[in-house]
Design an enzyme around this catalytic site. Sequence first.
Site, PDB file in Angstrom:
ATOM      1  CB  SER A 135      -0.838   0.002   1.285  1.00 54.56           C
ATOM      2  OG  SER A 135      -1.537   1.222   1.431  1.00 54.56           O
ATOM      3  CE1 TYR A 148      -3.503  -1.993   6.122  1.00 54.10           C
ATOM      4  CE2 TYR A 148      -3.180   0.306   5.522  1.00 54.10           C
ATOM      5  CZ  TYR A 148      -3.447  -0.999   5.164  1.00 54.10           C
ATOM      6  OH  TYR A 148      -3.657  -1.314   3.834  1.00 54.10           O
TER       7      TYR A 148
HETATM    8  N1  LIG Z   1      -8.856  -0.428  -0.133  1.00 57.44           N
HETATM    9  C1  LIG Z   1      -7.766   0.332  -0.084  1.00 57.44           C
HETATM   10  O1  LIG Z   1      -7.844   1.572  -0.093  1.00 57.44           O
HETATM   11  C2  LIG Z   1      -6.404  -0.333  -0.048  1.00 57.44           C
HETATM   12  C3  LIG Z   1      -5.301   0.474  -0.347  1.00 57.44           C
HETATM   13  C4  LIG Z   1      -4.029  -0.090  -0.314  1.00 57.44           C
HETATM   14  C5  LIG Z   1      -3.873  -1.413   0.005  1.00 57.44           C
HETATM   15  N2  LIG Z   1      -4.965  -2.184   0.315  1.00 57.44           N
HETATM   16  C6  LIG Z   1      -4.731  -3.594   0.655  1.00 57.44           C
HETATM   17  O2  LIG Z   1      -5.399  -4.413  -0.286  1.00 57.44           O
HETATM   18  C7  LIG Z   1      -5.675  -5.686   0.299  1.00 57.44           C
HETATM   19  C8  LIG Z   1      -7.116  -6.060   0.035  1.00 57.44           C
HETATM   20  O3  LIG Z   1      -7.961  -5.154   0.714  1.00 57.44           O
HETATM   21  P1  LIG Z   1      -9.357  -4.647   0.131  1.00 57.44           P
HETATM   22  O4  LIG Z   1      -9.280  -3.175  -0.005  1.00 57.44           O
HETATM   23  O5  LIG Z   1      -9.777  -5.439  -1.014  1.00 57.44           O
HETATM   24  O6  LIG Z   1     -10.291  -4.894   1.419  1.00 57.44           O
HETATM   25  P2  LIG Z   1     -11.470  -5.947   1.696  1.00 57.44           P
HETATM   26  O7  LIG Z   1     -12.518  -5.812   0.651  1.00 57.44           O
HETATM   27  O8  LIG Z   1     -11.841  -5.741   3.119  1.00 57.44           O
HETATM   28  O9  LIG Z   1     -10.773  -7.371   1.485  1.00 57.44           O
HETATM   29  C9  LIG Z   1      -9.897  -7.898   2.435  1.00 57.44           C
HETATM   30  C10 LIG Z   1      -9.755  -9.378   2.173  1.00 57.44           C
HETATM   31  O10 LIG Z   1      -8.807  -9.907   3.123  1.00 57.44           O
HETATM   32  C11 LIG Z   1      -9.341 -11.077   3.663  1.00 57.44           C
HETATM   33  N3  LIG Z   1      -8.837 -11.354   5.019  1.00 57.44           N
HETATM   34  C12 LIG Z   1      -8.855 -10.557   6.094  1.00 57.44           C
HETATM   35  N4  LIG Z   1      -8.358 -11.203   7.152  1.00 57.44           N
HETATM   36  C13 LIG Z   1      -8.029 -12.451   6.715  1.00 57.44           C
HETATM   37  C14 LIG Z   1      -7.465 -13.612   7.310  1.00 57.44           C
HETATM   38  N5  LIG Z   1      -7.144 -13.659   8.608  1.00 57.44           N
HETATM   39  N6  LIG Z   1      -7.261 -14.722   6.545  1.00 57.44           N
HETATM   40  C15 LIG Z   1      -7.594 -14.719   5.253  1.00 57.44           C
HETATM   41  N7  LIG Z   1      -8.126 -13.662   4.616  1.00 57.44           N
HETATM   42  C16 LIG Z   1      -8.346 -12.550   5.359  1.00 57.44           C
HETATM   43  C17 LIG Z   1     -10.849 -10.890   3.663  1.00 57.44           C
HETATM   44  O11 LIG Z   1     -11.484 -12.170   3.573  1.00 57.44           O
HETATM   45  P3  LIG Z   1     -12.229 -12.925   4.771  1.00 57.44           P
HETATM   46  O12 LIG Z   1     -12.664 -11.892   5.753  1.00 57.44           O
HETATM   47  O13 LIG Z   1     -13.353 -13.649   4.096  1.00 57.44           O
HETATM   48  O14 LIG Z   1     -11.187 -13.864   5.272  1.00 57.44           O
HETATM   49  C18 LIG Z   1     -11.055 -10.137   2.362  1.00 57.44           C
HETATM   50  O15 LIG Z   1     -11.231 -11.022   1.290  1.00 57.44           O
HETATM   51  C19 LIG Z   1      -5.308  -5.565   1.772  1.00 57.44           C
HETATM   52  O16 LIG Z   1      -4.038  -6.120   2.003  1.00 57.44           O
HETATM   53  C20 LIG Z   1      -5.266  -4.051   1.990  1.00 57.44           C
HETATM   54  O17 LIG Z   1      -4.439  -3.706   3.066  1.00 57.44           O
HETATM   55  C21 LIG Z   1      -6.227  -1.670   0.286  1.00 57.44           C
END
Ligand SMILES: NC(=O)c1ccc[n+]([C@@H]2O[C@H](COP(=O)([O-])OP(=O)(O)OC[C@H]3O[C@@H](n4cnc5c(N)ncnc54)[C@H](OP(=O)(O)O)[C@@H]3O)[C@@H](O)[C@H]2O)c1
Length: 278
Positions: A135, A148
Amino acid sequence: MTKNVKVILITGASSGIGYDAAGTLARLGHRVYAAARRVEQMEPLKSDGVIPMRMDVTDEAEAEGCVRTILEREGRLDVLINNAGYGYFGAVETVPLDEARRQMEVNVFGLARLCRLVLPAMREQGSGRIVNISSVAGKSVLYFGGWYHVSKYSVEALSDALRMEVRPFGVDVVLIEPGGIRTGWGLIAADHLAESSKGTPYEKEGLREAETLRKAYSIRLLSKPSIVTRAIVRAVGARRPRTRYRIGFGSDTLVFFHSLLPDRWWDALMRQAGKLHF
Ligand SMILES: NC(=O)c1ccc[n+]([C@@H]2O[C@H](COP(=O)([O-])OP(=O)(O)OC[C@H]3O[C@@H](n4cnc5c(N)ncnc54)[C@H](OP(=O)(O)O)[C@@H]3O)[C@@H](O)[C@H]2O)c1
């Protein structure tokens, strides 16, 4: 299977970026194994050919079982996409250390666990690619984002170290550094911030920042997950991928200003950002 069809394992595929990327990669013809805890959320992906698997990245036996199953079925594993993650926002003083540990268990040790599990097979194949979803939070620090950011700075450092180590075995490591992406991530981070601020000296600022975060993640200004998917597809398919792909809302601007501004100016800017009205 042709050379361009890759066997891929992607974590965190039950929503947001992972869900979008899993579907797209499968529609491009790859064999995609999609892992998450809420396995039922991934049912619709089956119509694209995605194979859902239950996995909590903090559970060694479950993660090991998933990798073993893929290797038994496919005889190889070409790409690991470490995407699972969430944000536990809150003041450093008030976030319970158990929550801080859990944040690191999922975002850092979960990712490291999967790397350790796939590397023996990739080494044996003499090829492989690990794509780590980091990120811009691994490059600059937002107000109340402490743990985070610790986790994403760690993902950056770990990936840079790993890239040097596994290169001789034909394995490449790529970082994806998204900015603001419209997913459920923001609401989860905001809820944690509100929860850890209530009844503490940080309550007023924390609740205001949580509200800003909620609003920011509900506006259309943020990038769609497909923007990140595009970078992931490039990272998976390029013969010689870049070491980093930075994409999405505010990502370049944030990193640019962070490199330019003196620390205290950055601090003031971030504290003021919490007062923004979306
Ligand atoms: N959205 C943003 O602005 C942003 C920006 C930069 C980076 N990111 C990164 O992108 C990645 C995906 O995030 P997203 O934005 O798509 O958010 P999201 O929609 O909340 O998705 C997060 C995913 O992580 C999974 N997860 C969480 N805890 C877990 C665990 N203990 N074991 C296995 N899976 C787990 C969740 O699945 P389950 O709960 O079903 O397990 C879900 O599928 C993350 O690493 C986040 O830090 C996001």
